[in-house]
Design an enzyme around this catalytic site. Structure first.
Site, PDB file in Angstrom:
ATOM      1  N   TRP A 153      76.237  52.893  55.702  1.00  0.00           N
ATOM      2  CA  TRP A 153      76.426  51.925  57.036  1.00  0.00           C
ATOM      3  C   TRP A 153      77.646  50.485  57.207  1.00  0.00           C
ATOM      4  O   TRP A 153      76.912  49.959  56.617  1.00  0.00           O
ATOM      5  CB  TRP A 153      75.356  51.539  57.750  1.00  0.00           C
ATOM      6  CG  TRP A 153      74.212  52.289  57.554  1.00  0.00           C
ATOM      7  CD1 TRP A 153      73.708  53.744  58.758  1.00  0.00           C
ATOM      8  CD2 TRP A 153      73.075  53.340  56.643  1.00  0.00           C
ATOM      9  NE1 TRP A 153      73.038  54.329  58.588  1.00  0.00           N
ATOM     10  CE2 TRP A 153      72.437  53.981  57.131  1.00  0.00           C
ATOM     11  CE3 TRP A 153      72.984  52.198  55.696  1.00  0.00           C
ATOM     12  CZ2 TRP A 153      70.821  54.387  56.858  1.00  0.00           C
ATOM     13  CZ3 TRP A 153      71.469  53.428  55.189  1.00  0.00           C
ATOM     14  CH2 TRP A 153      71.095  54.373  55.808  1.00  0.00           C
ATOM     15  N   HIS A 173      72.168  51.266  62.969  1.00  0.00           N
ATOM     16  CA  HIS A 173      71.030  51.733  63.242  1.00  0.00           C
ATOM     17  C   HIS A 173      70.137  51.575  63.868  1.00  0.00           C
ATOM     18  O   HIS A 173      69.940  50.627  63.914  1.00  0.00           O
ATOM     19  CB  HIS A 173      70.420  52.902  61.959  1.00  0.00           C
ATOM     20  CG  HIS A 173      69.999  52.115  60.791  1.00  0.00           C
ATOM     21  ND1 HIS A 173      69.772  53.245  59.352  1.00  0.00           N
ATOM     22  CD2 HIS A 173      69.724  51.095  60.882  1.00  0.00           C
ATOM     23  CE1 HIS A 173      68.857  52.275  58.870  1.00  0.00           C
ATOM     24  NE2 HIS A 173      68.612  50.336  59.458  1.00  0.00           N
ATOM     25  N   ARG A 199      78.321  50.898  64.287  1.00  0.00           N
ATOM     26  CA  ARG A 199      79.441  51.366  62.683  1.00  0.00           C
ATOM     27  C   ARG A 199      81.104  50.929  62.459  1.00  0.00           C
ATOM     28  O   ARG A 199      82.001  51.532  63.444  1.00  0.00           O
ATOM     29  CB  ARG A 199      79.244  52.413  62.402  1.00  0.00           C
ATOM     30  CG  ARG A 199      77.862  52.712  62.108  1.00  0.00           C
ATOM     31  CD  ARG A 199      77.396  54.005  61.237  1.00  0.00           C
ATOM     32  NE  ARG A 199      75.702  53.981  61.833  1.00  0.00           N
ATOM     33  CZ  ARG A 199      75.784  55.381  61.438  1.00  0.00           C
ATOM     34  NH1 ARG A 199      75.913  56.461  61.124  1.00  0.00           N
ATOM     35  NH2 ARG A 199      73.662  55.366  61.901  1.00  0.00           N
ATOM     36  N   GLN A 213      71.192  57.027  69.604  1.00  0.00           N
ATOM     37  CA  GLN A 213      70.125  57.241  68.685  1.00  0.00           C
ATOM     38  C   GLN A 213      68.704  56.977  69.276  1.00  0.00           C
ATOM     39  O   GLN A 213      68.552  56.366  70.124  1.00  0.00           O
ATOM     40  CB  GLN A 213      69.930  55.922  67.696  1.00  0.00           C
ATOM     41  CG  GLN A 213      71.531  56.315  66.402  1.00  0.00           C
ATOM     42  CD  GLN A 213      70.969  56.214  64.791  1.00  0.00           C
ATOM     43  OE1 GLN A 213      70.295  55.246  64.397  1.00  0.00           O
ATOM     44  NE2 GLN A 213      71.774  56.791  64.106  1.00  0.00           N
ATOM     45  N   VAL A 256      62.214  56.490  53.749  1.00  0.00           N
ATOM     46  CA  VAL A 256      62.002  57.449  53.826  1.00  0.00           C
ATOM     47  C   VAL A 256      61.321  58.271  52.130  1.00  0.00           C
ATOM     48  O   VAL A 256      62.595  58.114  51.434  1.00  0.00           O
ATOM     49  CB  VAL A 256      61.794  58.744  55.017  1.00  0.00           C
ATOM     50  CG1 VAL A 256      62.180  58.761  55.915  1.00  0.00           C
ATOM     51  CG2 VAL A 256      63.426  59.374  54.468  1.00  0.00           C
ATOM     52  N   ALA A 312      58.788  59.504  60.542  1.00  0.00           N
ATOM     53  CA  ALA A 312      60.167  58.266  60.359  1.00  0.00           C
ATOM     54  C   ALA A 312      60.931  59.647  61.751  1.00  0.00           C
ATOM     55  O   ALA A 312      61.537  60.404  60.522  1.00  0.00           O
ATOM     56  CB  ALA A 312      60.612  57.985  60.620  1.00  0.00           C
TER      57      ALA A 312
HETATM   58  N1  DAH Z   1      68.360  55.307  59.832  1.00  0.00           N
HETATM   59  C1  DAH Z   1      69.448  56.586  59.430  1.00  0.00           C
HETATM   60  C2  DAH Z   1      70.824  56.610  59.900  1.00  0.00           C
HETATM   61  O1  DAH Z   1      71.539  56.282  60.663  1.00  0.00           O
HETATM   62  C3  DAH Z   1      68.946  58.262  60.900  1.00  0.00           C
HETATM   63  C4  DAH Z   1      67.182  58.058  59.994  1.00  0.00           C
HETATM   64  C5  DAH Z   1      67.107  59.600  58.637  1.00  0.00           C
HETATM   65  C6  DAH Z   1      66.558  57.457  60.763  1.00  0.00           C
HETATM   66  C7  DAH Z   1      66.237  59.464  58.106  1.00  0.00           C
HETATM   67  C8  DAH Z   1      65.100  58.191  59.881  1.00  0.00           C
HETATM   68  C9  DAH Z   1      64.811  59.143  59.126  1.00  0.00           C
HETATM   69  O2  DAH Z   1      64.245  57.360  60.890  1.00  0.00           O
HETATM   70  O3  DAH Z   1      63.820  59.074  58.848  1.00  0.00           O
HETATM   71  O4  DAH Z   1      71.384  56.748  59.374  1.00  0.00           O
END
Ligand code: DAH
Length: 344
Positions: A153, A173, A199, A213, A256, A312
């Site tokens: 990120w 995010h 970003r 998002q 995760v 998630a």
């Molecule tokens: N936060 C991640 C992104 O912006 C996306 C994401 C991936 C969110 C896996 C989640 C997850 O909740 O379980 O690239």
């Protein structure tokens, strides 16, 4: 009676303006001295055996004249309007100027449809700040300082020092809201958090430095990967229809375990072009990351990972919008070109 009728109608035809027909009305239909009123009064002076027929004929005459009067009035009103259109600067026959109506931005429309899809599955909506603390954006989701995953990120930092260090950023995010929601609630949790993220990125057909998002989080006893897949399938069906092809890939996100990505088939090249700017030849366009919430995060919330599990997901709304309308470049969304925006 016929003679009276003809005389009255001729008079009406000659009445060429509002005062003239008013004069005609008083002459014929006036309540005090109108000729028809007098005629009706004369009914009782008729011989007994003619009275009924006389009365009926007089009444008919009155009705005919009333109708003719209204017709003539309307005729004059119309020709007055037509005359205005040729004699005055105001052309009342021109169509009005249509008001141009605004509409919701395609990303907002898509966002609302996504929210509805999850709300229908029992998720409630929460929000979090766009200017975020490093400890929520990164540390809280298992990305400590100097962890290589931070490179995933490219961060826009806020140039304010706290304890001699930059600790604020534009959230990269919506995932920090997993921690924020768990901090202020108890399981069972089913929540989505929509919002903008930022970003520091080189833009291309599928990347923008501002993106939208929706974070999703469910925590409860007995939540399994199949629940996650079921929810994501249902979401995809609602947004894209059941015809559209979906694929789950394994993926890595620090918060995760296991982690997955969901992708849809590339509508641009159908996987046939190695140089496709949209899918880069893979045939698939990723729209979200997801997975089972890392047990450490569940423990940090104080829930106890021996009892609770969760899933998630994080959806890129611009990607969803690209796919649903077949738009070939994400940069159109924020170029502010009305020719593009007015198509949705
Ligand atoms: N936060 C991640 C992104 O912006 C996306 C994401 C991936 C969110 C896996 C989640 C997850 O909740 O379980 O690239």
């Amino acid at each position: 009676m016929d003679e009276l009728l003809n005389e009255a109608l001729a008079g009406l035809r000659n009445a060429a303006d509002a005062p003239a027909i008013e004069q005609w009305r008083v002459e014929w239909l006036g309540r005090q001295d109108g000729r028809i009123t007098k005629l009706l009064r004369a009914v009782r002076e008729q011989p007994q055996d003619e009275r009924a027929a006389f009365g009926a004929a007089a009444n008919r005459l009155k009705q005919e004249l009333e109708a003719a009067f209204e017709g003539r009035q309307e005729e004059l009103r119309r020709s007055a309007i037509e005359a205005l259109s040729t004699t005055s600067a105001l052309d009342v026959t021109l169509p009005g100027r249509p008001q141009t109506l605004g509409r919701l931005h395609p990303v907002t429309q898509t966002m609302r449809d996504c929210i509805k899809a999850f709300a229908d599955m029992g998720f409630r909506v929460a929000e979090g700040p766009e200017v975020e603390w490093e400890r929520y954006n990164f540390d809280g989701v298992r990305i400590p300082q100097d962890h290589p995953a931070r490179d995933m990120w490219d961060t826009i930092w806020v140039n304010t020092l706290v304890d001699g260090r930059r600790q604020m950023l534009l959230r990269t995010h919506t995932s920090p809201n997993q921690v924020r929601v768990m901090e202020r609630s108890e399981p069972p949790i089913r929540v989505i958090v929509p919002g903008k993220c930022y970003r520091q990125e080189a833009t291309d057909a599928t990347h923008e430095w501002m993106l939208t998002q929706i974070e999703g989080l469910a925590v409860d006893e007995g939540i399994r990967m199949t629940d996650l897949k079921g929810v994501l399938y249902e979401f995809a069906r609602t947004m894209f229809g059941s015809e559209r092809k979906i694929i789950f890939h394994h993926s890595y996100f620090p918060f995760v375990e296991p982690g997955i990505e969901m992708a849809l088939d590339c509508f641009i090249c159908r996987g046939n072009d190695a140089r496709c700017g949209t899918c880069h030849g893979t045939g698939w366009i990723e729209i979200l990351g997801a997975g089972m919430v890392h047990p450490e995060i569940i423990d940090n919330a104080g829930y106890g990972s021996d009892r609770y599990t969760g899933f998630a997901f994080g959806i890129g709304i611009e990607r969803v919008a690209l796919l649903r309308w077949g738009i070939e470049d994400i940069r159109h969304f924020y170029a502010n070109d009305v020719r593009f925006l007015s198509q949705f």
